[in-house]
Design an enzyme around this catalytic site. Structure first.
Site, PDB file in Angstrom:
ATOM      1  CG  MET A   1     -12.616  33.963  20.847  1.00  0.00           C
ATOM      2  SD  MET A   1     -13.985  35.104  20.647  1.00  0.00           S
ATOM      3  CE  MET A   1     -13.186  36.409  19.753  1.00  0.00           C
ATOM      4  CE  LYS A   3     -15.775  32.634  18.781  1.00  0.00           C
ATOM      5  NZ  LYS A   3     -16.340  33.931  18.893  1.00  0.00           N
ATOM      6  CD1 TRP A 393     -16.744  29.832   7.521  1.00  0.00           C
ATOM      7  CD2 TRP A 393     -14.610  29.344   7.030  1.00  0.00           C
ATOM      8  NE1 TRP A 393     -16.592  29.928   6.163  1.00  0.00           N
ATOM      9  CE2 TRP A 393     -15.290  29.635   5.823  1.00  0.00           C
ATOM     10  CE3 TRP A 393     -13.256  29.011   6.954  1.00  0.00           C
ATOM     11  CZ2 TRP A 393     -14.666  29.601   4.581  1.00  0.00           C
ATOM     12  CZ3 TRP A 393     -12.631  28.986   5.720  1.00  0.00           C
ATOM     13  CH2 TRP A 393     -13.334  29.273   4.548  1.00  0.00           C
ATOM     14  CG  ASP A 394     -13.665  31.442  16.008  1.00  0.00           C
ATOM     15  OD1 ASP A 394     -12.449  31.298  16.175  1.00  0.00           O
ATOM     16  OD2 ASP A 394     -14.438  31.775  16.924  1.00  0.00           O
ATOM     17  CE1 TYR A 395     -16.288  25.681  11.780  1.00  0.00           C
ATOM     18  CE2 TYR A 395     -15.411  25.567   9.555  1.00  0.00           C
ATOM     19  CZ  TYR A 395     -16.489  25.548  10.424  1.00  0.00           C
ATOM     20  OH  TYR A 395     -17.756  25.377   9.923  1.00  0.00           O
TER      21      TYR A 395
END
Length: 732
Positions: A1, A3, A393-395
């Protein structure tokens, strides 16, 4: 996502420069696919219409710019792109000396300009030349979701840009006078995480003669999922493109609601094919809209191909009643087109939902958080390079990759520089995806109390490049304005699970994610000096504190997906807390901070800028980026000109005279640095936050510096609609 992080900075002393080596890995594209139940296998969910929206044929009273009738676009097998490469595509690799012809200045994404009128010696004389107002700001009763993030382009005698809500405009490069203004008609309900349009694309037709309408065109993708082409001279739609100048990108996407899926990055044209990607709010539910990548003929808007992760051998549009595979890794960052190799380099995110991977297919795991090189004739990947294995981890990959010619012992290699949120920079052979500089698979923590969701035992590290980051956190590093603040942060640290980078998610207690999902390099990417080989990166140092919660707790917290009739953005929307519906868990995400003062618990700096010599891969200089003037405890400005290092979003640019320009910081300044020494030689106060990448151009013998000072709602910088342009006085 997608961010960004608001983390108020405060008065502090700078940390010494610390750099640690790092690395990466690549994988072959899987040949077999396994579709999730009911997805991509001939069954489909029924569409859920959303009040006030449409994604098929336009209603009888639809305004001109409100949508597309996809049924009027011919179906059938993909057609090949036009044989002739458009002139602008040939030129964009080496644009005219005075132009900034693409989002990254050239098709390589270098953000380097050969202009040298403004120098380290005279930059202090810069004055405001003009301000242009886009007209896009929150209206009465509208919550602030604005963050324009726009970088204009300049070709010939036109300065072209888009507003946060996708209006397009042409401006006189010397005066800022508006030449034309195309109103896109995007509605407030279509804003996803943020109202943003990073840039437009200039394209020269290979079929329409010079002097005819739509010989030169401006393209954009929109928040409400349209691909639009207008004439560069008049701003009128190109009627021969798609359906009256538009292509409906919701065709084949299945059920959705406005704001769930959108385009915020510029669309590249590669060998006559417009390539589209889209931001998906992937923290909402497992079966979110698809992350499919598609190609369209730049002349006609005709569909060419699709790359659908869970349907790897099906490159056509879905049949009636079907749709592209749902929940697949999406790509929201700027892509890079390689005309010579016929590839587009796609930065991918992780499959939905962000923090839980047990329901992902092997095909999704193989291409998430990666750079994928897709053949623009067929839609088939040629290679995949993965930067995080089984990412929870949304990396996701937020940065545009940069193409360079890199000298090696075996001669010059066509290379790709790949920045990451982890602060690691990978350098690949862009023909094969294999690392040019060494990569290691290092052990990673695997302990977790999440059932049936094991972590990868190793993760890739780029040994050949300096790491943009600091050592692992320690309790003794916890920081505060007073001893009580420091004690509070130490208690938070002790109550959290932390085993260094890649600490695995936990249900029973919060875990610390460091770097955070806005750590390292994000959508601003890097700038590369093609003459000296110097690479400039500004980056973040902002950990997060996360916790998985079971479905009952998620319901108690009001975490519902965006397509729920009872969705409450205040409980958990595009950022932070998320429902992760269709999975056993929701997610609670907060900055690792003292919630009373809203100050980070890790010691500053929180933002840095680094210069790397790519000949030696050594750091030339590095220091904190951003001052305390507009930052402080409780979000209050201190007005102190101390360089403390603030969170930043937006990238740098380099000029041939040896200057680096960057805004990005939460001090509402645009900065200029000496490329050789790193010394700040100029800054100016902006009318809004400078969360965008600047650009520079020359017109009638004068060099200009332009920055969109649109601000950022999540970083709490002032919102404005002003493009600010600077130049030297006439008598300089």
């Amino acid at each position: 996502m997608r961010k960004t992080t608001l983390l108020a900075a405060t008065i502090i002393c700078g940390l010494p420069s610390l750099l640690v080596p790092v690395t990466a890995s690549w994988a072959q594209v899987p040949s077999k696919n396994e579709d999730p139940p009911g997805e991509g296998n001939g069954t489909s969910r029924s569409a859920l219409p959303h009040p006030g929206s449409w994604y098929g044929a336009p209603p009888p009273n639809a305004p001109q710019a409100s949508g597309v009738n996809a049924g009027n676009i011919p179906d059938g097998p993909p057609a090949p792109p036009s044989e002739a490469t458009p002139a602008v595509e040939q030129a964009s690799s080496n644009p005219a000396h005075d132009d900034w012809a693409a989002y990254g200045r050239d098709s390589s994404g270098t953000r380097y300009s050969p202009l040298d009128q403004i120098t380290p010696e005279n930059v202090s004389q810069l004055k405001q030349a003009f301000i242009y107002h886009t007209g896009s700001k929150p209206g009465p009763g509208q919550a602030n979701k604005w963050a324009a993030e726009t970088t204009p382009i300049k070709v010939g005698d036109g300065l072209y840009m888009c507003s946060a809500m996708n209006d397009m405009m042409r401006i006189d490069p010397a005066t800022g006078k508006e030449v034309w203004h195309f109103k896109a008609g995007v509605k407030y309900e279509s804003i996803p995480y943020t109202a943003a349009c990073k840039g437009v694309t200039y394209y020269t037709s290979s079929t329409i003669p010079e002097g005819q309408p739509c010989h030169n065109r401006i393209l954009e993708g929109t928040l409400d999922m349209r691909l639009i082409e207008v004439d560069a001279e008049t701003g009128q739609k190109c009627e021969g493109f798609g359906y009256h100048g538009e292509v409906n990108l919701m065709k084949g996407m299945g059920e959705s609601v406005p704001g769930f899926v959108s385009i915020t990055a510029p669309v590249p044209v590669v060998n006559g094919a417009v390539v589209t990607n889209q931001e998906v709010l992937d923290g909402q539910r497992r079966w979110a809209p698809s992350g499919v990548i598609r190609g369209y003929d730049a002349e006609t808007g005709r569909f060419l191909w699709a790359w659908d992760v869970n349907r790897p051998n099906e490159h056509g549009e879905p049949k009636e009643g079907e749709h592209y595979s749902r929940g697949t890794p999406n790509s929201w960052a700027a892509m890079t087109g390689d005309n010579a190799l016929g590839l587009v380099y796609v930065p991918t995110g992780n499959a939905a939902a962000d923090y839980y991977s047990a329901m992902r297919s092997p095909e999704e795991n193989a291409v998430s958080s990666s750079i994928v090189a897709i053949d623009v004739k067929t839609g088939s990947p040629r290679w995949v390079f993965q930067t995080v294995h089984k990412d929870v981890w949304d990396y996701d990959m937020g940065s545009q990759a940069t193409m360079i010619d890199m000298p090696t012992a075996d001669g010059t290699v066509p290379a790709l520089i790949v920045p990451t949120k982890r602060g690691q920079t990978f350098v690949l052979d862009r023909r094969t995806g294999k690392p040019i500089l060494p990569v290691e698979e290092r052990p990673a923590p695997t302990a977790t109390d999440v059932p049936n969701d094991p972590r990868s035992p190793t993760q890739p590290w780029s040994v050949g490049m300096p790491r943009l980051g600091f050592p692992d956190l320690k309790e003794s590093d916890m920081w505060g304005m007073t001893p009580i603040d420091q004690l509070y942060c130490r208690i938070l640290f002790r109550k959290s699970k932390y085993e260094g980078e890649f600490t695995a998610p936990e249900i029973s207690k919060p875990w610390i994610e460091y770097p955070g999902y806005n750590g390292g390099s994000d959508w601003g990417s890097m700038a590369y000096d093609v003459k000296t080989g110097i690479l400039i990166a500004n980056w973040n140092n902002t950990p997060m504190r996360d916790q998985l919660v079971d479905r009952n707790k998620a319901d108690e917290l009001g975490l519902l997906p965006i397509d729920s009739p009872h969705f409450n953005a205040k409980a958990g929307g595009a950022e932070g807390n998320g429902a992760m519906a269709d999975t056993p868990y929701g997610i609670v995400v907060t900055p690792f901070w003292n919630r009373f003062t809203t100050m980070m618990c890790n010691k500053p700096p929180y933002g840095m800028i680094t210069a790397i010599d790519m000949h030696t891969r050594k750091v030339l200089w590095q220091h904190p980026l951003g001052s305390a003037r507009a930052n402080g405890p409780w979000g209050l400005p201190t007005y102190l000109p101390l360089t403390i290092g603030t969170p930043n979003n937006g990238g740098p640019v380099i000029t041939a005279s040896g200057l680096v320009f960057v805004a990005a910081t939460t001090d509402n300044l645009i900065h200029a640095f000496n490329l050789k020494t790193g010394k700040e030689v100029w800054n100016a106060v902006l009318p809004g936050g400078g969360q965008a990448t600047p650009m520079t151009y020359e017109y009638k013998g004068k060099q200009y510096i332009a920055i969109m000072a649109g601000g950022h709602h999540f970083m709490m910088t002032p919102i404005s609609d002003e493009l600010v342009v600077y130049a030297l006085p006439d008598n300089h």
